[in-house]
Design a protein around this motif. Structure first.
Motif, short mmCIF file in Angstrom:
data_model
loop_
_atom_site.label_atom_id
_atom_site.label_comp_id
_atom_site.label_asym_id
_atom_site.label_seq_id
_atom_site.Cartn_x
_atom_site.Cartn_y
_atom_site.Cartn_z
N THR A 192 -3.88 18.43 38.40
CA THR A 192 -2.35 18.05 38.55
C THR A 192 -1.47 19.46 38.55
O THR A 192 -2.19 20.17 37.84
N LEU A 193 -0.35 19.27 39.17
CA LEU A 193 0.49 20.62 39.01
C LEU A 193 1.02 20.54 37.50
O LEU A 193 1.07 21.63 37.07
N GLN A 194 1.09 19.45 36.93
CA GLN A 194 1.44 19.50 35.57
C GLN A 194 0.30 20.32 34.54
O GLN A 194 0.34 20.85 33.62
N LYS A 195 -0.77 19.95 34.91
CA LYS A 195 -2.07 20.57 34.21
C LYS A 195 -2.10 22.04 34.58
O LYS A 195 -2.42 22.82 33.54
N GLU A 196 -1.83 22.39 35.78
CA GLU A 196 -1.59 23.94 36.19
C GLU A 196 -0.98 24.62 35.35
O GLU A 196 -0.88 25.56 35.01
N LYS A 197 0.30 23.84 35.03
CA LYS A 197 1.62 24.44 34.39
C LYS A 197 1.03 24.91 32.97
O LYS A 197 1.36 25.90 32.53
#
Length: 271
Positions: free
Chosen positions: A248-253
């Motif tokens: 997820t983009l949140q996880k990448e952040k």
């Protein structure tokens, strides 16, 4: 705290659902990877879905551990960059000699399902079989939906496993069987800090049993105590691996923030 939470998680079908979601994640990721690879795109962001897929390459090294350990020993930092020494690496005589310096192993709960408790992987493959009508974005959406379900179930499972470690029946018997399988209390082996054994074992034996923590080597290169050119004398590239990351983009952040903070800390160490 007791095992009842673990048993209930299994009996009500949550454990099987957890395994189902895990298998679905694996198969969906394989499908998404193949389609992205065919598009010849290193990175795709599905912004509306909140997911990113990216191909990365990593060098794999073969280390001359023996010579590297001698180099680190001569620098005086071997105890600082070595992993723990397992009890199984020492002789009975050495264990008796070093006394009570060992660090206790970590207890954990292991569940072994019987025929009734097992899940069927072939059913999962059928659920996520590729369809001509299913677009790549739809597959990514399904992956994210599955990922969020898996995260919730996995957190619940880990919480119940942790709580069950205080169950007196499990502590006394070490193993409890019920209709869906066996729950057992297991423990990792005892270990020792290298620095605690530094003056107790002779140099030859210490170099033999000590194992290097390669992550700590990176930290010491940032401090300037080890030069990359020096490290390269004791390693050689044997492969360049291509890896596919789907998250997820949140996880990448969160991951980027972690590494930025780590690089910041390491850069300060080098001053």
């Amino acid at each position: 705290m007791s095992m009842e939470g673990v048993k209930e998680f299994i009996v009500n079908g949550s454990y099987v659902r957890l395994k189902h979601e895990m298998e679905k994640l694996i198969h969906l990721k394989d499908q998404i990877r193949e389609e992205q690879d065919n598009l010849n795109l290193k990175r795709i962001e599905w912004t509306d879905v909140g997911v990113v897929g990216e191909f990365t390459t990593n060098k794999r090294y073969r280390y001359n551990h023996k010579e590297l350990k001698i180099f680190l020993f001569d620098l005086g930092i071997l105890p600082l960059v070595a992993t723990f020494i397992e009890c199984t690496d020492l002789t009975d005589t050495e264990i008796e000699m070093v006394g009570k310096l060992q660090i206790p192993g970590e207890k954990y709960l292991h569940y072994s399902p019987n025929k009734l408790g097992k899940y069927k992987e072939d059913e999962i493959i059928g659920q996520v079989a590729p369809s001509v009508e299913t677009t790549l974005t739809e597959k990514v959406s399904l992956w994210k939906e599955t990922y969020l379900k898996f995260e919730v179930l996995n957190k619940m499972w880990e919480k119940q496993r942790k709580n069950a470690l205080a169950d007196q029946e499990l502590i006394l018997s070490k193993k409890v069987s019920f209709e869906y399988g066996t729950i057992s209390l297991q423990e990792t082996s005892e270990k020792y800090r290298v620095k605690d054994l530094f003056e107790l074992l002779n140099n030859e034996r210490l170099l033999e049993v000590a194992k290097i923590d390669l992550a700590k080597i990176i930290e010491f290169t940032a401090r300037g105590l080890i030069k990359i050119s020096e490290l390269n004398k004791y390693r050689g590239v044997i492969d360049v691996q291509r890896k596919y990351i789907l998250m997820t983009l949140q996880k990448e952040k969160q991951k980027r923030y972690y590494w930025d903070r780590r690089l910041e800390i390491l850069s300060k160490l080098s001053l």
